[in-house]
Motif scaffolding. Sequence first.
Motif, PDB file in Angstrom:
ATOM      1  N   GLY A  96       0.829  -1.197   0.000  1.00 24.21           N
ATOM      2  CA  GLY A  96       0.000   0.000   0.000  1.00 24.21           C
ATOM      3  C   GLY A  96       0.862   1.245   0.000  1.00 24.21           C
ATOM      4  N   ASP A  97       0.229   2.368   0.321  1.00 13.28           N
ATOM      5  CA  ASP A  97       0.962   3.629   0.287  1.00 13.28           C
ATOM      6  C   ASP A  97       2.052   3.704   1.347  1.00 13.28           C
ATOM      7  OD1 ASP A  97      -2.127   5.352  -0.408  1.00 13.28           O
ATOM      8  OD2 ASP A  97      -0.595   4.541  -1.756  1.00 13.28           O
ATOM      9  N   ASP A  98       1.869   2.943   2.446  1.00  8.73           N
ATOM     10  CA  ASP A  98       2.864   3.023   3.521  1.00  8.73           C
ATOM     11  C   ASP A  98       4.021   2.063   3.308  1.00  8.73           C
ATOM     12  OD1 ASP A  98       1.045   0.939   5.937  1.00  8.73           O
ATOM     13  OD2 ASP A  98       1.490   0.728   3.815  1.00  8.73           O
ATOM     14  N   GLY A  99       4.053   1.377   2.178  1.00  5.64           N
ATOM     15  CA  GLY A  99       5.169   0.480   1.907  1.00  5.64           C
ATOM     16  C   GLY A  99       5.020  -0.892   2.520  1.00  5.64           C
ATOM     17  N   MET A 100       3.912  -1.149   3.208  1.00  5.17           N
ATOM     18  CA  MET A 100       3.698  -2.481   3.802  1.00  5.17           C
ATOM     19  C   MET A 100       2.749  -3.266   2.912  1.00  5.17           C
ATOM     20  SD  MET A 100       5.540  -2.229   6.425  1.00  5.17           S
ATOM     21  CE  MET A 100       5.126  -3.716   7.270  1.00  5.17           C
ATOM     22  N   PRO A 101       2.931  -4.590   2.848  1.00  3.14           N
ATOM     23  CA  PRO A 101       2.031  -5.404   2.021  1.00  3.14           C
ATOM     24  C   PRO A 101       0.589  -5.239   2.497  1.00  3.14           C
ATOM     25  CG  PRO A 101       3.888  -6.704   2.780  1.00  3.14           C
ATOM     26  CD  PRO A 101       3.975  -5.412   3.491  1.00  3.14           C
ATOM     27  N   ASN A 102      -0.337  -5.092   1.546  1.00  3.80           N
ATOM     28  CA  ASN A 102      -1.713  -4.832   1.954  1.00  3.80           C
ATOM     29  C   ASN A 102      -2.724  -5.814   1.386  1.00  3.80           C
ATOM     30  OD1 ASN A 102      -1.796  -4.094  -0.695  1.00  3.80           O
ATOM     31  ND2 ASN A 102      -2.682  -2.080  -0.365  1.00  3.80           N
TER      32      ASN A 102
END
Lengths: 123, 231
Positions: B181-187
């Motif tokens: 996602g936008d925060d760089g974590m898998p979503n």
Amino acid sequence: MNAPKIEERVFLLPEETKMVFEEDTKIENAANYVLTKEDHTVGNPLRMQLLRDPSVVFAGYRMPHPLEMKMRLKIQTKPPTNPSLALTDAINSLKNELKHLDEQFEQAVNQFREQQSASAMDY
Amino acid sequence: SLRLVEREADCEIKFELEVRNTDDTAMEVTTAHLRLSPEHGDESQEDCGVQPVEYTVGEDELPVVIAKLKKNQSLKLTAIAKKGLGKMHAKWCPASGIVFTYEPVVRLHYEKLEQLTVAQRKKWAEECPPGLLKWNDQINQVEVEDEINIGIAFSGECEKLAKDTFGAEFMDLVVVKPKCGDDGMPNRFHFSVETNGALDPVTLVRAALWELQKKFTDMEKCLHPEENRFL
């Protein structure tokens, strides 16, 4: 001969309590929680959720011995919160996530069942 | 009347099985042959409502096979059914295959693909395990499969094959990463649940989520204000 009964891995013995709270005397604003008959299933999500809290300075858990189902959770916070508040917040966030997952899952299952019955009626 | 036990763990139900094979052919002894005993110890077991799980697929009934008997062989036994958890012994665990994978994002390095000949590209695309890449004859180029097989997406087989065939600098000919996602974590993740037939997968997932919620609720109740100066 010395093996404990297998139920003891899950159920609390009469003299055991689920959670024991120990305030840490050497570090400020830190506490240890010892959970009996719990393991990584609750320890890991709690630790991860605590680490997402910006006012938690330290959060970690370990199972001291694989033959004893005990889990120690250590939390250190900085003001304005304290370890127990941080833990309560973490538990609430996790419960909300699980509730959300539950609702989404039910929705998806109902959708799938409707699709199936709709395609079955097409024949 | 049913016996009251203090804990679920002490609950026992007695079954009997007595089968004799009088046919010439081999006979299967299945859970359908189990009969509830009329009593267990000194308590009656009538109407206790416990029976072997009946697993039906469409119109066929598929009871679990216990043994096979030749002509004139017989089997007589008593069986005690007890409730338990997977944590106590794996025989009680209803889950048989639980798989968690992130949703993959597959990217091909087209500049490096241009450095290879058409024959080399075709050979690589065809030697890779199927489900990730495919060969397009019209444009003579490797393409990402429309329906990616998640089981092999993160295995690194295609990258390894590229490295072995063309050299170390071609290891990133194809790059597979989790979708973030936008925060760089898998979503996005895929979760596949397989049971051994005692429960259906939907019930298992519901029960798992409920059990986790129960654990957290019980923990919350244990935070007593009296002994805890923080509360």
